[in-house]
Design an enzyme around this catalytic site. Structure first.
Site, short mmCIF file in Angstrom:
data_model
loop_
_atom_site.label_atom_id
_atom_site.label_comp_id
_atom_site.label_asym_id
_atom_site.label_seq_id
_atom_site.Cartn_x
_atom_site.Cartn_y
_atom_site.Cartn_z
N ASP A 51 0.82 -1.21 0.00
CA ASP A 51 0.00 0.00 0.00
C ASP A 51 0.85 1.27 0.00
OD1 ASP A 51 -2.42 -1.21 -0.05
OD2 ASP A 51 -2.87 -0.95 2.07
N LYS A 73 -3.81 3.30 -2.58
CA LYS A 73 -4.87 3.61 -1.61
C LYS A 73 -4.56 4.90 -0.86
CE LYS A 73 -7.25 -0.43 -0.04
NZ LYS A 73 -6.34 -1.19 0.80
N MET A 186 -6.90 9.55 10.04
CA MET A 186 -7.47 10.13 8.81
C MET A 186 -8.34 11.34 9.12
SD MET A 186 -8.44 6.55 6.96
CE MET A 186 -8.68 5.64 8.46
C1 SAM Z 1 -5.84 3.97 6.23
S1 SAM Z 1 -5.27 4.35 7.84
C2 SAM Z 1 -4.25 2.95 8.10
C3 SAM Z 1 -3.93 2.74 9.55
C4 SAM Z 1 -2.97 1.59 9.77
N1 SAM Z 1 -3.58 0.32 9.43
C5 SAM Z 1 -2.46 1.56 11.20
O1 SAM Z 1 -2.72 0.59 11.93
O2 SAM Z 1 -1.76 2.50 11.58
C6 SAM Z 1 -4.09 5.62 7.48
C7 SAM Z 1 -4.02 6.68 8.58
O3 SAM Z 1 -3.15 6.25 9.64
C8 SAM Z 1 -2.51 7.37 10.19
N2 SAM Z 1 -1.06 7.21 10.02
C9 SAM Z 1 -0.43 6.17 9.45
N3 SAM Z 1 0.91 6.34 9.49
C10 SAM Z 1 1.13 7.52 10.09
C11 SAM Z 1 2.29 8.26 10.43
N4 SAM Z 1 3.53 7.80 10.16
N5 SAM Z 1 2.14 9.46 11.05
C12 SAM Z 1 0.92 9.93 11.34
N6 SAM Z 1 -0.23 9.28 11.05
C13 SAM Z 1 -0.11 8.09 10.44
C14 SAM Z 1 -3.02 8.59 9.44
O4 SAM Z 1 -4.13 9.10 10.15
C15 SAM Z 1 -3.44 7.98 8.13
O5 SAM Z 1 -4.38 8.79 7.45
#
Ligand code: SAM
Length: 278
Positions: A51, A73, A186
């Protein structure tokens, strides 16, 4: 002639001819937060389907002969529709391949991992799940914001600020209670709405809140403010996705507990993520 058909043996033979899908969490960004099991499977995979949020340092752990398939995505920009990703996983496994389905964070936290596994289960494709550090845990740690603390928060709630239909319809009365931490995934585009709804449902405008962007990476940026000022401060600072919003009194602890960039300066060799390109 023996007409006996050994169905369990036939099914076992079919299973061994079929490959397998490993649904693997890549963690929040810093490649050193990957589990040992994830790293081993990446090195052994025939094909890795990954992804948008999986960074280059994690992809560098994929074995040299493995095929890499990016399925994207980003918000409002899906390079492959979810149904096509599901079909792709089934097809690759049925071709006898060892497939790693690699997702940012943890695959079962706002990652559609459950949806993909339901399709595999229905199609009889074998699978395993390897958890990853979800963004809330990784990002809060690197920002120096403990998600719970006996003096300030006895519970922690993870919510998504972005629903399937694009709206942001959360249980505001539950989220606006004190003595808890609320982590919003998100939530960047709906930040002003989120802050004003929490105030409208009872939290003071002075309630601490933070946004952490590119958490756990060298590019990590943290804006700490209040519900009354956060949206404007984040817009002024130009924070970009991926970003996580943390609401609660624990945010104040960052003043004492921020460690990430200081550690990078003091011991760069022990903190490769703090110096790697994001
Ligand atoms: C589709 S969700 C996926 C979440 C993922 N499965 C998890 O467990 O972290 C994506 C969201 O996770 C958060 N996110 C993921 N990586 C991040 C990072 N390095 N810093 C800040 N927010 C992050 C943000 O809110 C982003 O929009």
């Amino acid at each position: 002639m023996n007409s006996f058909v050994d169905i369990p043996a036939m099914m076992a033979a079919c299973r061994s001819a079929c490959g397998k899908v490993y649904l693997v969490g890549a963690g929040p960004g810093d490649a050193e937060l990957l589990t040992l099991r994830a790293a081993r499977l990446l090195a052994q995979a025939d094909v890795v389907v990954y992804d948008h949020l999986v960074g280059p340092e994690v992809l560098a752990l994929i074995g040299g002969v493995a095929e890499r398939l990016y399925v994207g995505k980003e918000r409002s920009h899906h390079s492959l529709p979810q149904e096509d990703i599901n079909t792709l996983l089934v097809r690759l496994a049925r071709a006898g391949r060892m497939v790693v389905r690699l997702k940012g964070g943890d695959p079962f936290v706002f990652g559609r991992g459950g949806e993909e596994l339901q399709v595999l289960a229905a199609e009889g494709v074998p699978f395993e799940v390897v958890p990853g550090i979800t963004a809330a845990c990784g990002v809060a740690s690197y920002a120096g914001i403990p998600l719970t603390h006996r003096d300030f928060a006895q519970s922690c709630t993870f919510v998504t600020g972005h629903l399937k239909d694009g709206s942001c319809d959360l249980d505001w009365p539950a989220l606006a209670r004190p003595r808890q931490t609320v982590v919003i995934y998100m939530g960047l585009s709906g930040l002003a709405t989120i802050c004003s709804q929490l105030v409208a449902h009872g939290l003071p405008e002075s309630w601490p809140a933070a946004v952490v962007a590119q958490g756990t990476l060298a590019a990590q940026r943290v804006v700490c403010a209040t519900l009354g000022t956060l949206a404007e401060a984040v817009a002024r600072e130009g924070l970009q996705s991926p970003a996580l919003t943390i609401v609660g009194e624990v945010v104040r602890l960052r003043d004492e507990l921020a460690w990430f960039h200081a550690a990078a300066q003091a011991e760069p060799a022990l903190n490769p993520a703090s110096t790697a390109e994001a």
